[in-house]
Scaffold this motif. Structure first.
Motif, PDB file in Angstrom:
ATOM      1  N   ALA A   7       0.852  -1.195   0.000  1.00 36.45           N
ATOM      2  CA  ALA A   7       0.000   0.000   0.000  1.00 36.45           C
ATOM      3  C   ALA A   7       0.886   1.242   0.000  1.00 36.45           C
ATOM      4  O   ALA A   7       1.911   1.297   0.667  1.00 36.45           O
ATOM      5  N   HIS A   8       0.467   2.200  -0.751  1.00 34.63           N
ATOM      6  CA  HIS A   8       1.194   3.460  -0.806  1.00 34.63           C
ATOM      7  C   HIS A   8       1.088   4.136   0.553  1.00 34.63           C
ATOM      8  O   HIS A   8       0.033   4.134   1.173  1.00 34.63           O
ATOM      9  N   PRO A   9       2.170   4.725   1.069  1.00 39.40           N
ATOM     10  CA  PRO A   9       2.118   5.352   2.392  1.00 39.40           C
ATOM     11  C   PRO A   9       1.023   6.414   2.505  1.00 39.40           C
ATOM     12  O   PRO A   9       0.412   6.557   3.549  1.00 39.40           O
ATOM     13  N   MET A  14      -4.181   8.249   4.609  1.00 41.02           N
ATOM     14  CA  MET A  14      -5.567   8.695   4.407  1.00 41.02           C
ATOM     15  C   MET A  14      -6.552   7.771   5.120  1.00 41.02           C
ATOM     16  O   MET A  14      -7.532   8.232   5.709  1.00 41.02           O
ATOM     17  N   ALA A  15      -6.297   6.474   5.083  1.00 40.99           N
ATOM     18  CA  ALA A  15      -7.168   5.527   5.775  1.00 40.99           C
ATOM     19  C   ALA A  15      -7.115   5.760   7.282  1.00 40.99           C
ATOM     20  O   ALA A  15      -8.141   5.736   7.966  1.00 40.99           O
ATOM     21  N   TRP A  16      -5.924   6.009   7.798  1.00 35.20           N
ATOM     22  CA  TRP A  16      -5.741   6.296   9.220  1.00 35.20           C
ATOM     23  C   TRP A  16      -6.479   7.586   9.607  1.00 35.20           C
ATOM     24  O   TRP A  16      -7.174   7.640  10.607  1.00 35.20           O
ATOM     25  N   THR A  21     -11.042  10.326  12.203  1.00 32.14           N
ATOM     26  CA  THR A  21     -12.144  11.281  12.109  1.00 32.14           C
ATOM     27  C   THR A  21     -13.470  10.585  12.392  1.00 32.14           C
ATOM     28  O   THR A  21     -14.337  11.140  13.071  1.00 32.14           O
ATOM     29  N   ALA A  22     -13.634   9.357  11.896  1.00 29.58           N
ATOM     30  CA  ALA A  22     -14.850   8.595  12.186  1.00 29.58           C
ATOM     31  C   ALA A  22     -14.947   8.295  13.679  1.00 29.58           C
ATOM     32  O   ALA A  22     -16.032   8.387  14.274  1.00 29.58           O
TER      33      ALA A  22
END
Length: 152
Positions: A7-9, A14-16, A21-22
Motif C-alpha cells: 500500500a502506498h504510504p 488517508m485511511a488512518w 475522524t470517524a
C-alpha cells in the motif's frame, strides 16, 4: 517472480486519518447524547446529582443542566458534520470538546466519576481531530530512478 505491491504510504495515511475522524465523530455524537441526558436530569433536578456545599463554581443545578443540554445538542450537530468530513466540523469539534472538558471540570462536585470519564473522552476527541489531517493533498509517489518505459 514478482513482488506483491504494498500500500502506498499516502493511502495508508488517508485511511488512518479517515478512521480517526470517524472515531471522533462517533465519540462526539455519543458524548453529545449523554450530555443531553445529563442536561435534562439537571434541569429536572433529578436526585442523581450530589449537592456539594462551598464549591467555588457554584451554579444552580438547573443552570448546569442548561449548559450541558446546549453543549450536548451542539456536539451532536458537529458529530454529524464530522461524518461528512466537513472542515468546519473538525474545527468546531475541537472547540466543542474543549467546552465539554471545561463544563465537566466545573461540574465535578455534582457528578464526579462521570465528569472525569467525560473529560477523558473529550480529550481523545480533541486528539483524534488534531492528529488526523484528511484534507492534506496526497503527494505523487516518487518516480524510481532511471526507470524509462521500454519499447517492445
Amino acid at each position: 517472480m514478482t513482488a506483491t505491491p504494498t500500500a502506498h504510504p499516502d493511502t495508508a495515511r488517508m485511511a488512518w486519518a479517515t478512521g480517526l475522524t470517524a472515531f471522533a465523530a462517533v465519540m462526539l455524537t455519543i458524548a453529545g447524547v449523554l450530555d443531553i441526558f445529563r442536561g435534562i436530569m439537571g434541569i429536572a433536578q433529578d436526585d442523581v446529582f450530589v449537592a456539594t456545599r462551598d464549591y467555588v463554581f457554584r451554579l444552580d443545578l438547573a443552570g448546569w443542566g442548561w449548559i450541558h443540554l446546549i453543549l450536548g445538542i451542539l456536539a451532536v450537530i458537529v458529530g454529524i458534520g464530522l461524518f461528512q468530513m466537513a472542515t468546519w466540523a473538525r474545527v468546531a469539534g475541537v472547540v466543542i470538546a474543549g467546552f465539554l472538558i471545561l463544563a465537566n471540570f466545573l461540574s465535578l462536585p455534582y457528578y464526579p466519576v462521570w465528569s472525569v470519564v467525560a473529560i477523558a473522552i473529550s480529550g481523545f476527541i480533541i486528539w483524534a481531530l488534531c492528529v488526523a489531517r484528511p484534507e492534506e493533498p496526497l503527494e505523487e509517489p516518487p518516480a524510481s530512478a532511471g526507470a524509462t518505459p521500454r519499447a517492445l
